[in-house]
Design an enzyme around this catalytic site. Sequence first.
Site, PDB file in Angstrom:
ATOM      1  N   CYS A   1       0.826  -1.210   0.000  1.00  0.00           N
ATOM      2  CA  CYS A   1       0.000   0.000   0.000  1.00  0.00           C
ATOM      3  C   CYS A   1       0.863   1.265   0.000  1.00  0.00           C
ATOM      4  O   CYS A   1       1.862   1.347   0.721  1.00  0.00           O
ATOM      5  CB  CYS A   1      -0.906  -0.008   1.225  1.00  0.00           C
ATOM      6  SG  CYS A   1      -1.958   1.457   1.362  1.00  0.00           S
TER       7      CYS A   1
ATOM      8  N   CYS B   1       0.643   5.071   3.386  1.00  0.00           N
ATOM      9  CA  CYS B   1       1.445   5.513   4.538  1.00  0.00           C
ATOM     10  C   CYS B   1       2.925   5.465   4.193  1.00  0.00           C
ATOM     11  O   CYS B   1       3.413   4.486   3.636  1.00  0.00           O
ATOM     12  CB  CYS B   1       1.167   4.623   5.749  1.00  0.00           C
ATOM     13  SG  CYS B   1      -0.475   4.870   6.463  1.00  0.00           S
TER      14      CYS B   1
ATOM     15  N   CYS C   1      -8.085  -0.707   7.425  1.00  0.00           N
ATOM     16  CA  CYS C   1      -7.051   0.314   7.328  1.00  0.00           C
ATOM     17  C   CYS C   1      -6.852   0.927   8.709  1.00  0.00           C
ATOM     18  O   CYS C   1      -7.769   1.577   9.229  1.00  0.00           O
ATOM     19  CB  CYS C   1      -7.448   1.389   6.315  1.00  0.00           C
ATOM     20  SG  CYS C   1      -6.262   2.755   6.201  1.00  0.00           S
TER      21      CYS C   1
ATOM     22  N   GLN D   1     -11.522  18.965   6.039  1.00  0.00           N
ATOM     23  CA  GLN D   1     -10.299  18.344   6.527  1.00  0.00           C
ATOM     24  C   GLN D   1     -10.564  16.912   6.995  1.00  0.00           C
ATOM     25  O   GLN D   1     -11.630  16.608   7.532  1.00  0.00           O
ATOM     26  CB  GLN D   1      -9.725  19.162   7.684  1.00  0.00           C
ATOM     27  CG  GLN D   1      -9.207  20.535   7.284  1.00  0.00           C
ATOM     28  CD  GLN D   1      -7.861  20.463   6.572  1.00  0.00           C
ATOM     29  OE1 GLN D   1      -7.165  19.457   6.619  1.00  0.00           O
ATOM     30  NE2 GLN D   1      -7.499  21.559   5.919  1.00  0.00           N
TER      31      GLN D   1
ATOM     32  N   TYR E   1     -10.509  30.676  -1.364  1.00  0.00           N
ATOM     33  CA  TYR E   1     -10.684  29.215  -1.448  1.00  0.00           C
ATOM     34  C   TYR E   1     -11.461  28.780  -0.210  1.00  0.00           C
ATOM     35  O   TYR E   1     -11.077  27.859   0.516  1.00  0.00           O
ATOM     36  CB  TYR E   1      -9.333  28.490  -1.511  1.00  0.00           C
ATOM     37  CG  TYR E   1      -8.340  29.079  -2.486  1.00  0.00           C
ATOM     38  CD1 TYR E   1      -8.318  28.669  -3.813  1.00  0.00           C
ATOM     39  CD2 TYR E   1      -7.411  30.037  -2.074  1.00  0.00           C
ATOM     40  CE1 TYR E   1      -7.395  29.196  -4.719  1.00  0.00           C
ATOM     41  CE2 TYR E   1      -6.490  30.576  -2.959  1.00  0.00           C
ATOM     42  CZ  TYR E   1      -6.484  30.155  -4.282  1.00  0.00           C
ATOM     43  OH  TYR E   1      -5.576  30.681  -5.156  1.00  0.00           O
TER      44      TYR E   1
ATOM     45  N   GLU F   1     -14.881  31.178  -3.726  1.00  0.00           N
ATOM     46  CA  GLU F   1     -14.750  29.733  -3.927  1.00  0.00           C
ATOM     47  C   GLU F   1     -15.241  29.376  -5.335  1.00  0.00           C
ATOM     48  O   GLU F   1     -16.242  29.926  -5.797  1.00  0.00           O
ATOM     49  CB  GLU F   1     -15.582  28.995  -2.868  1.00  0.00           C
ATOM     50  CG  GLU F   1     -15.798  27.533  -3.088  1.00  0.00           C
ATOM     51  CD  GLU F   1     -14.504  26.737  -3.132  1.00  0.00           C
ATOM     52  OE1 GLU F   1     -14.362  25.915  -4.058  1.00  0.00           O
ATOM     53  OE2 GLU F   1     -13.637  26.938  -2.255  1.00  0.00           O
TER      54      GLU F   1
ATOM     55  N   ASP G   1      -6.644  29.195   1.761  1.00  0.00           N
ATOM     56  CA  ASP G   1      -6.409  27.761   1.928  1.00  0.00           C
ATOM     57  C   ASP G   1      -6.457  27.130   0.541  1.00  0.00           C
ATOM     58  O   ASP G   1      -7.416  26.442   0.186  1.00  0.00           O
ATOM     59  CB  ASP G   1      -7.477  27.170   2.850  1.00  0.00           C
ATOM     60  CG  ASP G   1      -7.227  25.702   3.188  1.00  0.00           C
ATOM     61  OD1 ASP G   1      -6.182  25.166   2.774  1.00  0.00           O
ATOM     62  OD2 ASP G   1      -8.092  25.103   3.849  1.00  0.00           O
TER      63      ASP G   1
ATOM     64  N   CYS H   1      -1.113  22.628   2.645  1.00  0.00           N
ATOM     65  CA  CYS H   1      -0.936  21.187   2.840  1.00  0.00           C
ATOM     66  C   CYS H   1       0.293  20.673   2.109  1.00  0.00           C
ATOM     67  O   CYS H   1       0.587  19.474   2.175  1.00  0.00           O
ATOM     68  CB  CYS H   1      -2.178  20.429   2.381  1.00  0.00           C
ATOM     69  SG  CYS H   1      -2.593  20.661   0.637  1.00  0.00           S
TER      70      CYS H   1
END
Length: 456
Positions: A97, A100, A180, A275, A304, A328, A373, A400
Site C-alpha cells: 500500500c 502511509c 485500514c 479536513q 478558497y 470559492e 487555503d 498542505c
Amino acid sequence: MRSAVPVGSTTPESDQSLRGERYEVEIGPVAHGGHCVARHEGRVIFVRHGLPGERAVVEITDGGPTSRFLRGDVVEVLAASPDRITPACPVAGPGMCGGCDWQHAKPAAQRRLKADVVAEQLLRLGKVDVHVEVEAVDSPPGMAEGLGWRTRVQFTVDPATGRAGLRKHRSHDVQPIDSCPIAAPGVEELGIEAHEWPGVASVEAVSATGSLDRAVTVVPAEGADGRMPIVELNRAVSVFRADDKGRVRKVHGRPAVREVAAGRTWKVSAGGFWQVHPAAADVLVQAVVEGLEPRPGDLALDLYCGVGLFAGAISERLADSDTIIGIESSKQAVEDAIHNLRDVPGARFETGTVEKVLSRAGFLRRADIVVLDPPRAGAGKAVVERIARLTPRRVAYVACDPAALARDVAYFAGFGFKLRSVRSFDLFPNTHHVESVAILEPAPREARRDGGRGRR
C-alpha cells in the site's frame, strides 16, 4: 558516506531498467515526498521505508543507467535507527500500500522528519531560514497515536475481484486490505472492504465528525452499463454517484453530511472539501484566528473558502456590521457556505476562481486581513500579487504542501511581505503530509524585494 555496494540483481543485462538491482547503502537525510536520500556511485536514490542514519539493502523500483536519479525500497535493514518500529499495518511495506510513508517510524520521529522537510523547503524555495516544529495533534478517543484519524478514505476497486482496496505506491495496482489502521472507526464500521463492488471504479467513504452522518460516493467503472449496484453496508449511509466529469448526484439519504467544528454545525455536500483529521478544523481555525488577530471594523477575505469554515471563525471577532467575503470556485460549496453562515449579517460569498474574482474591475480595493487555503498546487504568483495589492496588515496562509507554501512565500516577499511565523501540525500521521499555517505581514520598505522577481 561510504560507496554503496551491489548485493545482487534480478535484472537481465539486456534490460535497460535497473529495476530489481540491490545495493547496500547508508540512508541520508529526509526529502520531500515520503522518502530519504541515499547515493550509489554518486547517483541519488530516493528511498522509501528507510530512516536517516540506517544502513540497509535497497531494491531499485524505478530508473535506468542514464536516469538522473533512481527510486528504491528498503528490503533489508542492516543497522536500524533507534526511531524504527514495527508498522501497525501489515501492508505498510515495500511493494504494498502506498498510503502511509512513515509507519515504520515512531510518531515523534515522524514529526521531526516533517519539520525538517518544511524548514528545508522554506529555505530552498522561499529563501527564509526559520525553525519549524511540527506539533502533535490529539488522536481520536480510544485510538493509539497516529491511528484511526482518517475520516475520508478513497478506496479503489480491483476490477478482477470487485473488492475494494488501496493503491500501491506510484501504481494503479490495487492492494487488497481487510481494514485500514489509519481510517476512522466510522469509516471502518461501514465494512466497505468486505463487500463486492461490481462495475465500480472507486468508493469514497466519509465519516463526519461530531455527527453520526456517514456517506459513500460511488464512481462507476469505465464501460459499466450505468446501473448503480445495490449498496448495502453495515450501517445506515447516504449514497452518491459521481460521473467521469466529477459531477455528483444523490442516490438516497441525506444530501450532505454535518460536520461539527469551531462551535458550529457545517453542511458539507457530497464532493465538498473538509479536513480529514477530526481535530483539524478546530486546530487550524485557532492558528488562523490567533495569527490574524481580527478586530472590529476589519474587512476580511476568505479565499478558497470552501463551506465557510474560516469565514465563520473570523466573524466571531468582528462586529455585526463588518464584512467578510469568501471566494470559492465550487458553486455547491458556496451554496453550503451561504447556508452555514446565514446568521452572519456581514458575510457574503462569490463564486469563481480566486484570481478572476480578485481581478474583477471594482471588486475590492483593500482588505485588512486575508486567509487563504489553496489546493495542493498553491496559490501562485498572480493570486499573491492581487492579495498584496489589497495591502492587508496580516495574511494567514493554510498549506498542505511545503513546497507550494515555500514558493508562494517567495512570491509574497517579492511583493513586499515577510514571513512572520509558521506553525505546522501533524494532521496526517504516518504519511509524509503535513499542514502548516504561515502568517505574513508587510515588510519594512527597505527589506522588500523588487517586483516579485526575488531580487534583494
